[in-house]
Design an enzyme around this catalytic site. Structure first.
Site, PDB file in Angstrom:
ATOM      1  CB  THR A  19     -27.393  13.319 -22.675  1.00 18.40           C
ATOM      2  OG1 THR A  19     -25.779  12.916 -22.625  1.00 18.40           O
ATOM      3  CG2 THR A  19     -27.033  14.766 -21.948  1.00 18.40           C
ATOM      4  CG  ASP A  48     -20.638  12.863 -22.863  1.00 18.49           C
ATOM      5  OD1 ASP A  48     -20.657  11.551 -22.315  1.00 18.49           O
ATOM      6  OD2 ASP A  48     -20.965  12.759 -23.978  1.00 18.49           O
ATOM      7  CG  HIS A  89     -17.776  10.747 -25.926  1.00 14.46           C
ATOM      8  ND1 HIS A  89     -18.614   9.724 -26.250  1.00 14.46           N
ATOM      9  CD2 HIS A  89     -18.960  10.746 -25.203  1.00 14.46           C
ATOM     10  CE1 HIS A  89     -20.170   9.199 -25.964  1.00 14.46           C
ATOM     11  NE2 HIS A  89     -20.053  10.217 -25.531  1.00 14.46           N
ATOM     12  CG  ASN A  92     -28.741  12.055 -26.278  1.00  9.92           C
ATOM     13  OD1 ASN A  92     -29.535  12.317 -25.141  1.00  9.92           O
ATOM     14  ND2 ASN A  92     -27.584  11.622 -26.172  1.00  9.92           N
ATOM     15  CE  LYS A  99     -23.056  16.582 -23.534  1.00  6.78           C
ATOM     16  NZ  LYS A  99     -23.460  15.089 -23.959  1.00  6.78           N
ATOM     17  CG  ASP A 100     -28.764  21.168 -26.558  1.00 11.56           C
ATOM     18  OD1 ASP A 100     -29.170  20.617 -26.367  1.00 11.56           O
ATOM     19  OD2 ASP A 100     -28.637  22.180 -27.286  1.00 11.56           O
ATOM     20  NE  ARG A 101     -27.754  15.369 -24.995  1.00 14.73           N
ATOM     21  CZ  ARG A 101     -27.089  15.690 -26.018  1.00 14.73           C
ATOM     22  NH1 ARG A 101     -26.963  16.762 -26.728  1.00 14.73           N
ATOM     23  NH2 ARG A 101     -25.689  15.167 -26.046  1.00 14.73           N
ATOM     24  CG  ASP A 132     -22.924  14.227 -19.871  1.00 14.00           C
ATOM     25  OD1 ASP A 132     -22.901  12.607 -20.056  1.00 14.00           O
ATOM     26  OD2 ASP A 132     -23.332  15.606 -20.839  1.00 14.00           O
TER      27      ASP A 132
END
Length: 556
Positions: A90, A316, A320, A111, A172-174, A49
């Site tokens: 993402t 990620d 950030h 997202n 991350k779920d996604r 990511d």
């Protein structure tokens, strides 16, 4: 020689020749069959990511021999690989990697995005029709139902009559739900807060497997509740900026951006287990869990190809928070390199060194912190969205007599209220064009396109083509904004992404293992090319929305 013996000799010769020719023909047929497909016992898909391509070269001298360098030196490196759509985030990134398509086709346009039918914002993986498994929170109410097409993981499951397994894992779920596709045996993601557990959705199962419950009950998560110190001597991190600077964010409770980051003391004020996500320990925990899945699910244990999809999400969060030029970003990649080496070593032992195939890519890149660029006298800055809205509302009131024309603004798109436009007896395309011309006069807005232009034209190159590939006719907005390069809407610390600019589109693409050539190319490749390349390698159907093409240089 008698005349009776001559025909017998001739007959014998013909029989031998026929047999040899038949053997040669069978051998040729076998060779042709082998060329139809490659049959690794396991395919491993790795998405990092927010990984920029230049992280490979920038930190190269610090990497060990068994992680990134192994993939580059023994596999195939696509040096000019890009996302060919925007927004670069993402959800769309993972969907495009695994479907071989862009948001225009697969439908994951962000997202989150504004749903024109319900009038509500929706999340790319949310699904209230399912329940959480492994937690009492809502963290497991997820499914891939918003993705309109199949994935390479779906096609492999279909090809093997559902006998090949697909397991998807990410913090991350996604990053787990989307790669797993519609047919995954399981997708797991990390729920932090005060639980610190791997969870899933009833879309996949009703209860966690024993091995997952056992992992959650162990102290493997607790071992990462420790200070984050540099992996190596920080004085050797010459590829990054100063440790103490004004371009990085702070964890709540910190007064300086410098190492070490004392996680135990920062724990309660920073979301408890959620804090691990913004450190390299989130990636290490992901690797721990993936190795457990490899063992307990017996992935790659037989001749039917399985698929393990892993997304490393913590890169990620760190990007950030601290920005792409930070020593924290350098450290998270050096530690990820060690995690990759650990993963490859386990695959060598469990599956066999010549029996698995791996690809590694990213879901998007990232921009240099604009405040840092500005201090280096490079054009960059921040877009004042609030100021734009004030001026824009004045224009709407003057031109149309109301601001209610705008239903929503998200992902650099404006959604108009078509009913109001019709009630005002105006043409939608003309209203779009009028608004676009107004917005183009605002500082730091570089380009503006309308939904009508996306409908009526076929762009084949440049930013218009990138926007069109990300434009879904049923889900996207009426006005599309593009900020100048180096201009973002974000805090003045840390990095972000989402634009069609090259720093957000250029990402690594590495292939390694069975059926993969050694080498590299600087010819342009694109993210939707990954899935059809794997399909060609495996001899299976392309995902049903595929718009990418196989990369011939990669395959043996």
């Amino acid at each position: 020689m008698s005349r009776k013996f001559l025909p017998l000799c001739l007959f014998g010769f013909l029989m031998v020749f026929a047999n040899e020719n038949s053997f040669a023909q069978k051998k040729s047929d076998t060779q042709d069959d082998n060329e139809l497909k490659t049959t690794p016992k396991l395919v491993v898909g790795i998405v990092v990511d927010q990984m920029r391509y230049d992280y490979l070269a920038r930190f190269w001298n610090h990497y060990g021999d068994d992680g990134f360098k192994r993939m580059v030196n023994e596999g195939f490196n696509c040096k000019n690989n890009h996302f060919n759509y925007a927004p670069t985030s993402t959800g769309p990134g993972h969907a495009s990697v695994y479907t071989g398509a862009t948001p225009a086709t697969h439908g994951i346009i962000g997202n989150d995005w504004y749903d024109k039918e319900s009038g509500q914002s929706v999340y790319c993986a949310s699904d209230s029709t399912y329940t959480s498994v492994g937690t009492v929170s809502d963290a497991g109410k997820m499914s891939p139902h918003r993705m309109n097409v199949t994935t390479i993981t779906d096609e492999l499951r279909l090809h093997t009559q559902m006998r090949g397994k697909t397991i998807a894992i990410a913090v991350k779920d996604r990053g787990a739900v989307i790669p797993g596709g519609h047919t995954a045996n399981a997708a797991y993601w990390f729920h932090g807060e005060d639980e610190g557990k791997w969870v899933t959705s009833s879309f996949y199962m009703t209860t966690l497997p024993k091995w997952v419950s056992d992992f959650n009950a162990s102290n493997k998560v607790e071992q990462y509740k420790k200070p984050w110190r540099p992996l190596k001597d920080i004085n050797t991190y010459l590829e990054s900026g100063l440790d103490n600077n004004t371009y990085e964010g702070l964890f709540v409770g910190e007064t300086m951006t410098t190492f070490p980051h004392d996680l135990p003391n920062l724990w309660d004020e920073n979301g408890k287990y959620d804090l691990l996500k913004a450190t390299p320990y989130g990636n290490s925990l992901t690797t721990d869990f993936a190795l457990e899945a490899l063992e307990e699910e017996q992935l790659g244990a037989d001749e039917i190809t399985d698929f393990l999809a892993i997304s490393f999400s913590s890169t990620d969060y760190v990007g950030h928070k601290f920005g792409v030029n930070s020593k924290e970003v350098q450290d998270v990649y050096l530690r990820l390199d060690e995690d990759l080496a650990r993963l490859f070593k386990a695959l060598d032992k469990k599956v066999g060194k010549e029996e698995y195939t791996v690809f590694l890519t990213a879901d998007h890149g990232a921009v240099e912190v604009p405040s840092y660029l500005r201090d280096q006298k490079i054009p960059a800055g921040y877009f004042d969205w609030a100021a734009m809205v004030t001026r824009f509302n004045e224009f709407l009131n003057y031109k149309f007599g109301t601001t209610d024309l705008i239903r929503n603004s998200s992902n650099y798109q404006l959604f108009l209220d078509h009913k109001i436009i019709q009630n005002l007896d105006m043409d939608v395309a003309e209203v779009q064009q009028t608004i676009a011309k107004e917005l183009l006069t605002y500082d730091n807005i570089d380009r503006v396109y309308t939904g009508h232009q996306m409908w009526q034209n076929e762009y084949t190159e440049g930013i218009p083509n990138i926007l069109q590939n990300g434009y879904n006719l049923k889900r996207s907005g009426d006005i599309l904004l593009v900020l100048r390069p180096g201009i973002i809407t974000y805090a003045t610390t840390g990095s972000t992404h989402g634009s069609p600019q090259v720093y957000d589109t250029h990402s690594p693409l590495l292939f390694y293992g069975k059926g993969i050539k050694k080498g590299s190319t600087v010819e342009r490749t694109e993210i939707p090319d990954i899935a059809p390349t794997l399909a060609a390698l495996l001899g299976i159907s392309f995902p049903n929305g595929t718009t990418g093409k196989p990369i011939p240089q990669v395959l043996e």
